[in-house]
Scaffold this active site. Structure first.
Site, PDB file in Angstrom:
ATOM      1  CG  ASN A  53     -17.856 -45.453 -60.398  1.00  0.00           C
ATOM      2  OD1 ASN A  53     -17.190 -45.779 -59.386  1.00  0.00           O
ATOM      3  ND2 ASN A  53     -17.417 -44.339 -60.778  1.00  0.00           N
ATOM      4  NE  ARG A 416     -24.724 -49.460 -49.660  1.00  0.00           N
ATOM      5  CZ  ARG A 416     -26.134 -49.845 -49.084  1.00  0.00           C
ATOM      6  NH1 ARG A 416     -26.675 -51.136 -49.561  1.00  0.00           N
ATOM      7  NH2 ARG A 416     -26.824 -48.974 -48.570  1.00  0.00           N
ATOM      8  CG  HIS A 446     -19.842 -41.368 -43.114  1.00  0.00           C
ATOM      9  ND1 HIS A 446     -19.562 -40.115 -43.463  1.00  0.00           N
ATOM     10  CD2 HIS A 446     -19.280 -42.238 -43.978  1.00  0.00           C
ATOM     11  CE1 HIS A 446     -19.242 -40.077 -44.847  1.00  0.00           C
ATOM     12  NE2 HIS A 446     -18.692 -41.450 -45.048  1.00  0.00           N
ATOM     13  CG  HIS A 603     -13.514 -38.504 -50.243  1.00  0.00           C
ATOM     14  ND1 HIS A 603     -13.324 -38.886 -48.925  1.00  0.00           N
ATOM     15  CD2 HIS A 603     -14.480 -39.470 -50.684  1.00  0.00           C
ATOM     16  CE1 HIS A 603     -14.210 -39.548 -48.337  1.00  0.00           C
ATOM     17  NE2 HIS A 603     -14.810 -40.099 -49.384  1.00  0.00           N
TER      18      HIS A 603
END
EC number: 2.7.4.1
Length: 703
Positions: A53, A416, A446, A603
């Protein structure tokens, strides 16, 4: 208890800074590594997640701040009242403290491993019997894969790869050596990525041994540099992190795939933004390296431990010790929806909701495989953001083309750190006849949706998937996400409008059911919040419950503050960034917020509005961030099926009841665990049990 602030409070104490909030999230990941109730090997893997991260944070967020500083801008207006330069200094300070804490935790874990007869040894602890194995392993596997560069005599310093780990070697030459002009000679060894970082050595009785690849190479330095006449040799780890921003070529003669592919390759030589080094490295060696690399004070210099790229701990070997890992729980089927027979026939009757990883992602694969084979299915349209390395999704779409279906794939090549994988699959699908769409100019796509058109009774009927997460079977094992299976023709028709927008994006579509970014989400959410404010004024049932990955948009936060001041109760479950400050008198006293970090990565995005006793419930791909609201194509989908709505409401309450893995978000930013006298609820385990009980109850009724 709430904290009182003055009404004229400035921007700085109305919002938590986004970057510092993200670092607090990563601190919660580190808390899992420190938690002695977490299985030992899993604790090591959390060290890896923490490190991974942090790498991505510096590549993206810190790099952005550096560009702001270099452009001579302050950035206070969109950084929450702090300048970019001040923020960079605060980040560096915070990261150094977190790195120290991570090393302390790692030492504790290593001590615990020894109690379990698992020993991670270094080059000074190698026994005679292990020496033979290591030397052979080095010659056969490591040496052929290594890149070693003699840098002492080079005029131009080699470009170090982004996030690769290197051993900086210093040799003190003997006087009689005439190979080099100087007394000292330097070399760089790139740690091979193609070899597992943790080398398991032969067992000795009940004892198990591991040597980290770095130390295995250190042990073999004499072998590697035997042609040089030196009196001492040392090796210390260094790592450089580079700006990950893509600089896309404007050459109109190149295809979009070629432009993105070139840009991804150029990322490896982007500007350095962080230099991490072993704090025990000699000053002379450090100064030599910094000078040669042209690293200056605007870069983040992080003194670290002996080992870098601790993200590799995510793949720490299991050592045949299931007792030191999470107990595996097999995902359960969706009650009432069998993987045998036709899924489309069942979905034609009612909606179903998949909650991964508690329920099996196989339903998504089955949905696409059935569509690929069904002679009545004419078209398949899907959005792809991140695919698994070995993707059954992609193979199903290619299979569909081979069966004569018209397949359209909107693939986001700028997802990304997944650009290379997406480019690979885009080229593969394109060569097989899949029609590819590469997004909308200026917008990332997205949203996660799939639409199937099927000929039934001489008419086209549509079936759809709408998900909060990627169509990725790998991440579906560790990310919690919702996927709606529906044949609601009103929703399916509007999903088709989204695909029409991809192809003809100068026409803005209108929607009655879906909430679609970038044109409608912000105002639609404002309206839903305002409706709760009005219901409060009228004495009607009201309240807002949100589950998000990130909450950073200041205008959206202001709207939630407005609702709080009106007396609307707001409950937030925010996994990561939370720029909203809850519990402040006169501003946010009716807002409570928690963050849950556990075995799985939380998520999904859920939006629940009480709506005078008839709750409006949505799943979404969008967080409350500026980019999701204004600069991406996102879908927020209403849940109309009463059973599914009830399931979501119950799931939210399970999450809200967590008093084991929930941290309370406050102005103190201290990541304190929620503590109360209620029965212990670990929400991720409770959710699995919920679906297991639901399935068993269904089976009892049927039998």
């Amino acid at each position: 208890m709430t904290e009182k602030i003055e009404p004229e409070s400035n921007t700085k104490n109305q919002y938590q800074n986004r970057e510092l909030s993200w670092l607090q999230f990563n601190a919660r990941v580190l808390q899992e590594a420190a938690d002695e109730s977490v299985p030992l090997i899993e604790r090591l893997r959390f060290i890896g997640i923490f490190s991974n991260n942090l790498d991505e944070f510096f590549k993206v967020r810190y790099a952005t701040l550096k560009r702001i500083v270099e452009a001579g801008k302050g950035g206070r207006s969109f950084l929450g009242g702090i300048s970019a330069k001040e923020l960079m200094e605060e980040i560096t300070k915070t990261v150094i403290d977190q790195q120290k804490n991570s090393l302390r935790i790692l030492r504790q874990i290593n001590h615990k491993l020894k109690e379990e007869n698992i020993f991670i040894i270094d080059e000074t602890q190698v026994t005679e019997s292990q020496s033979e194995f290591i030397s052979d392993y080095f010659i056969r596997k490591v040496s052929p894969a290594m890149v070693t560069i003699m840098i002492g005599e080079l005029e131009a310093f080699p470009s170090l790869k982004d996030s690769a780990a290197y051993l900086a070697v210093k040799m003190v030459m003997k006087k009689e050596d005439e190979t080099f002009i100087t007394k000292y000679n330097y070399a760089l060894i790139e740690i091979p990525r193609s070899i597992e970082r943790f080398v398991v050595l032969p067992k000795e009785g009940d004892k198990q041994f591991i040597i980290i690849l770095d130390d295995l190479i250190r042990y073999c330095l004499d072998n590697l540099f035997s042609i040089f006449n030196y009196k001492s040799i040392t090796a210390h780890m260094i790592k450089i992190t580079r700006d990950a921003e893509l600089d896309i070529d404007s050459d109109l003669s190149k295809s979009f795939i070629d432009k993105i592919s070139k840009s991804v390759k150029n990322r490896s030589v982007g500007d350095p933004v962080r230099f991490v080094y072993d704090k025990k490295i000699e000053d002379s060696t450090l100064k030599f390296l910094l000078h040669k690399m042209g690293i200056d004070k605007t870069d983040s210099l992080i003194p670290g431990g002996r080992y870098h790229n601790r993200r590799d701990y995510m793949s720490f070997p299991s050592m045949g010790r299931p007792d030191l890992q999470y107990e595996p729980k097999n995902p359960v089927p969706i009650a009432g929806l069998s993987l045998k027979g036709s899924l489309l026939d069942k979905i034609a009757e009612k909606d179903y909701l998949l909650h991964a990883p508690y329920q099996t992602f196989s339903y998504v694969i089955k949905f696409l495989r059935e569509a690929a084979l069904d002679p009545n299915v004419k078209t398949i349209k899907i959005t792809i953001y991140r695919l698994a390395q070995v993707s059954h999704i992609a193979s199903s779409l290619i299979n569909a083309v081979k069966n004569g279906k018209q397949v359209t794939v909107q693939i986001e090549l700028q997802a990304r750190f997944d650009e290379e994988a997406n480019i690979f699959y885009a080229e593969q699908m394109q060569s097989e006849g899949v029609q590819l769409i590469f997004g909308v100019s200026g917008l990332k796509v997205h949203c996660k949706t799939c639409l199937i058109e099927r000929l039934e009774n001489k008419k086209i009927k549509r079936y759809a998937l709408v998900s909060t997460g990627n169509f990725n079977e790998s991440t579906a094992r560790i990310y919690t996400d919702y996927t709606l299976f529906t044949s609601n023709q009103k929703i399916c028709k509007e999903i088709n409008k989204v695909f029409d927008f991809f192809e003809v994006n100068y026409k803005v579509k209108k929607y009655e059911h879906l909430i679609v970014s970038p044109h409608y989400t912000r105002n639609a959410i404002y309206h839903l919040i305002h409706n709760e404010i009005e219901n409060k004024k009228r004495g009607l049932p009201n309240g807002i419950k949100l589950k998000l990955n990130s909450l950073s948009d200041f205008k959206m936060i202001d709207k939630l503050y407005e609702a709080s001041r009106a007396g609307v109760s707001i409950k937030l479950i925010v996994r990561g960034i939370c720029c909203l400050i809850p519990g402040v008198k006169g501003m946010s006293e009716n807002i409570e917020a928690i963050s849950i970090v556990g075995k799985f990565l939380e998520h999904p995005r859920l939006f629940i509005f009480e709506n005078a006793g008839d709750p409006k419930v949505y799943i979404s791909s969008a967080d409350f961030m500026g980019r999701n609201l204004d600069n991406r194509v996102e879908i927020t989908c209403p849940l109309y099926d009463a059973d599914i709505r009830q399931q979501i409401l119950e799931m939210f309450e399970i999450g809200w009841s967590d008093n084991v893995k929930a941290r309370v978000i406050t102005s103190a930013h201290d990541n304190a665990y929620r503590s109360n006298d209620k029965i212990k609820v670990r929400s991720q385990l409770a959710m699995y049990d919920y679906y297991l009980n639901k399935l068993q109850s269904k089976e009892l009724v049927e039998n």
